[in-house]
Enzyme design. Structure first.
Site, short mmCIF file in Angstrom:
data_model
loop_
_atom_site.label_atom_id
_atom_site.label_comp_id
_atom_site.label_asym_id
_atom_site.label_seq_id
_atom_site.Cartn_x
_atom_site.Cartn_y
_atom_site.Cartn_z
N TRP A 2 65.83 -73.70 15.48
CA TRP A 2 67.11 -73.00 13.98
C TRP A 2 66.47 -71.43 13.87
O TRP A 2 67.44 -70.47 13.81
CB TRP A 2 67.77 -73.99 13.12
CG TRP A 2 66.55 -74.11 12.01
CD1 TRP A 2 66.00 -75.38 12.02
CD2 TRP A 2 66.98 -73.77 11.02
NE1 TRP A 2 65.45 -75.55 10.71
CE2 TRP A 2 65.87 -73.99 10.02
CE3 TRP A 2 66.81 -72.29 10.75
CZ2 TRP A 2 65.62 -73.83 9.37
CZ3 TRP A 2 66.21 -71.58 9.49
CH2 TRP A 2 65.68 -72.80 8.19
N HIS A 38 61.17 -67.05 -0.36
CA HIS A 38 62.20 -66.85 -1.67
C HIS A 38 62.51 -65.68 -2.57
O HIS A 38 61.70 -65.88 -3.44
CB HIS A 38 63.01 -68.73 -2.12
CG HIS A 38 62.52 -69.48 -1.17
ND1 HIS A 38 62.87 -70.97 -1.35
CD2 HIS A 38 61.08 -69.90 -1.06
CE1 HIS A 38 62.36 -71.41 -0.54
NE2 HIS A 38 61.72 -71.46 0.11
N TYR A 95 60.67 -76.31 5.20
CA TYR A 95 60.58 -76.39 7.90
C TYR A 95 58.99 -75.24 7.20
O TYR A 95 58.80 -74.89 6.85
CB TYR A 95 61.36 -75.92 7.57
CG TYR A 95 62.04 -74.69 7.62
CD1 TYR A 95 62.77 -74.77 6.21
CD2 TYR A 95 61.11 -72.60 7.72
CE1 TYR A 95 63.62 -73.31 5.56
CE2 TYR A 95 61.90 -72.21 7.25
CZ TYR A 95 63.13 -72.28 5.99
OH TYR A 95 63.65 -71.31 5.22
N HIS A 105 58.60 -68.62 5.35
CA HIS A 105 59.44 -68.00 4.71
C HIS A 105 59.30 -67.84 3.20
O HIS A 105 59.00 -68.49 2.94
CB HIS A 105 60.65 -68.75 5.02
CG HIS A 105 60.91 -70.01 4.54
ND1 HIS A 105 60.13 -70.98 4.79
CD2 HIS A 105 61.23 -71.21 3.44
CE1 HIS A 105 59.88 -72.68 4.40
NE2 HIS A 105 60.72 -72.09 3.16
N HIS A 133 57.11 -71.80 -1.68
CA HIS A 133 57.42 -73.26 -1.96
C HIS A 133 56.04 -73.73 -0.69
O HIS A 133 55.64 -73.41 0.98
CB HIS A 133 58.55 -74.03 -0.96
CG HIS A 133 59.87 -74.33 -1.64
ND1 HIS A 133 60.93 -73.89 -1.07
CD2 HIS A 133 59.78 -73.81 -3.30
CE1 HIS A 133 61.66 -74.71 -2.75
NE2 HIS A 133 61.38 -73.76 -3.52
N PRO A 167 56.34 -76.70 2.08
CA PRO A 167 58.19 -75.36 2.50
C PRO A 167 58.55 -77.00 2.59
O PRO A 167 58.47 -78.06 3.53
CB PRO A 167 57.18 -75.08 3.37
CG PRO A 167 56.16 -75.61 3.92
CD PRO A 167 55.11 -76.25 2.84
N LYS A 173 72.26 -72.36 -0.07
CA LYS A 173 73.13 -72.73 -1.69
C LYS A 173 73.88 -71.60 -2.25
O LYS A 173 74.60 -72.44 -3.00
CB LYS A 173 71.56 -72.91 -1.84
CG LYS A 173 70.99 -74.17 -1.13
CD LYS A 173 69.18 -74.96 -2.24
CE LYS A 173 68.87 -73.90 -1.87
NZ LYS A 173 67.95 -74.24 -1.33
#
Lengths: 330, 330
Positions: free
Chosen positions: A168, A272, A266, A270, A261, A264, A200
């Site tokens: 994804w 945040h 996934y 990435h 994170h 993480p 979110k």
């Protein structure tokens, strides 16, 4: 892949608190599509049979429910929407007030608002697997201490064995999905990234701004893989991400909390971006690492995150926690 | 000294989030009175004129508004109600769903519920004084970047000039105050400390456990002063603090988040012990530093916290923020 997509939705679950993990939708530009589907979709939940409440939060006004839709297992997530300043006038004039209590200068009421001013965000996962249901269940967390050796002997083999799909993520990077949600892109294969709103965030107010920058580089699983060679990538994401947010949302860098994170949700790098002052799920010191600190640490020690002992919370039902327990590390 | 005690009580205010100070009303037993007043009260807010939003929380779905009711100053507090399990069936059958997004097994909707199933708690303070209005006002925060030079040129002179008294800390260390609240003490002058419950914790349940360890050493203002020579002190606080909490509250180390604040609320070294999973004010990555990370960083670089650029939030009304602004650092 379905399981891994679930992981995406569950980004904050390792904090031990059920997050307001509600997939948020688009707004104005989608009215056509929305209207077209409306009549078909109206009744999807009317026959929903609740089996159990997986978790809920009185503070955040959300609830995670397991049940059945037409004999299929499903998870429904409801979360009330933030109160918007621009709807206050209509809210006050168009609602009914029921007095509850009056004492001196204080009085309290139950306000019944026109439904369109007081919507509930609703996410349906259907069919839901056993894993979805388990994931949304309220679970205790434990703080894990992961040395360099623990990562090699416990965490890395677990990640590899689970071979979590990030298809994804690739769909987003390749514009096969969610292309219309992209806020900014730097297409450079080495330092480039795609910036888009986190599920979110409903994008209706900047108070709870939450965006995710996904690196185009595909070989960085997490913070643990970062070395000084990734500093240009991190600096580029940090700098251009801040600029894009200033331009699009008029929010300066001094109002942003930018972090990674660990662990993480996934295993594809990435970052945040959340608004300072918004108590975003997963922004606690036990899981978040400010990107500015990460850059500094790598600049002074290229192997900082390869060698350091790292601490993070794991939920009771996380497979990785069992591995740490089996190894006698908890 | 009054100012400093105030600072202590305001420990979490630098997070910039107002507390959910919502007065709650009664329900069923008041129906008679309610019905009697209903017709009169229905219109109280219909002519409400908003002057400004004092604060709001997208996470908690509340908003604090200053405005006028019939020419009188008023504060209105709105907060959405938690979602109740016993109303789910009616909510699903009686609502309208608007499709927003569908992707594989996931779909999101806006749910429009019958007003009586989706009420908003409303509190009116009228007439409201200036003090009411100030009380509910959000103090915005800004993220400040403090280099080594900034600390020397801006922060340290500010701390020295303010000469914040920590007499109340000395009173605790000398047993002149709060002696009966002490949970554990190591009296060693170099590595010793006093452990006691934070004022924010009512000690009625461990879910929101919050203790503070105050070092006996008096010359450490904050994280910025720490060098490798303080590692034994930090290790002692970490280790004996965890043991004392296990013994007294039966909570193991894997359920604890142990950290320092930077900036701290008062400039005498202290360490926060909070329960993992409890969203303690000030535990965010922008202000908290895990003691385990601090120890590791000092072990590999004795000058880590003297030389590093550190990031922290400051409230709009913090004198230190003005100093950073005057210096052109924001």
């Amino acid at each position: 892949m379905a399981d891994t997509s679930a992981k995406r939705l569950l980004d904050s679950d390792k904090t031990g608190e059920p997050a307001p993990d509600v997939k948020r939708g688009k707004t104005d530009n989608e009215n056509g599509r929305e209207d077209g589907n409306e009549s078909v979709q109206e009744n999807v939940l009317s026959g929903f049979k609740t089996s159990s409440v997986l978790s809920d939060s009185a503070r955040e006004k959300n609830i995670f429910i397991h049940g059945k839709v037409a004999d299929q297992d499903a998870v429904v997530i409801l979360e009330k929407t933030p109160i918007r300043e621009d709807s206050l006038a209509e809210l006050f004039s168009g609602s009914t007030l029921k007095l509850e209590m009056k004492n001196d200068i204080y009085s309290t009421y139950r306000l019944q608002a026109p439904p369109h001013l007081n919507e509930i965000k609703t996410t349906l996962v259907c069919p839901a697997t056993e894993k979805h249901i388990k994931k949304y269940q309220r679970k205790e967390s434990f703080l894990v201490e992961e040395t360099e050796a623990d990562y090699k002997n416990i965490t890395l083999p677990h990640i590899v064995k689970q071979s979590f799909s990030v298809q994804w993520v690739y769909n987003i990077l390749e514009k096969k999905a969610e292309a219309e949600r992209i806020v900014y892109e730097d297409p450079d294969p080495d330092v480039g990234f795609v910036l888009l709103p986190d599920f979110k965030w409903d994008q209706k107010q900047v108070d709870d701004l939450y965006l995710i920058a996904i690196a185009h580089q595909r070989d960085i699983k997490s913070l643990r893989d970062l070395t000084s060679e990734h500093v240009p990538l991190l600096q580029n994401i940090f700098q251009k991400g801040k600029e894009a947010i200033l331009q699009r949302y008029n929010l300066p860098a001094s109002k942003l909390r930018v972090y990674l994170h660990y662990q993480p949700s996934y295993y594809h790098l990435h970052v945040h971006f959340t608004k300072l002052g918004y108590d975003a799920p997963g922004c606690g010191v036990e899981r978040a690492h400010l990107i500015a600190d990460v850059i500094q640490n790598l600049q002074s020690d290229p192997q900082y995150y390869k060698t350091r002992t790292l601490y993070f919370p794991l939920r009771a039902d996380d497979g990785l926690l069992s591995k740490f327990k089996e190894a006698g590390r908890l």
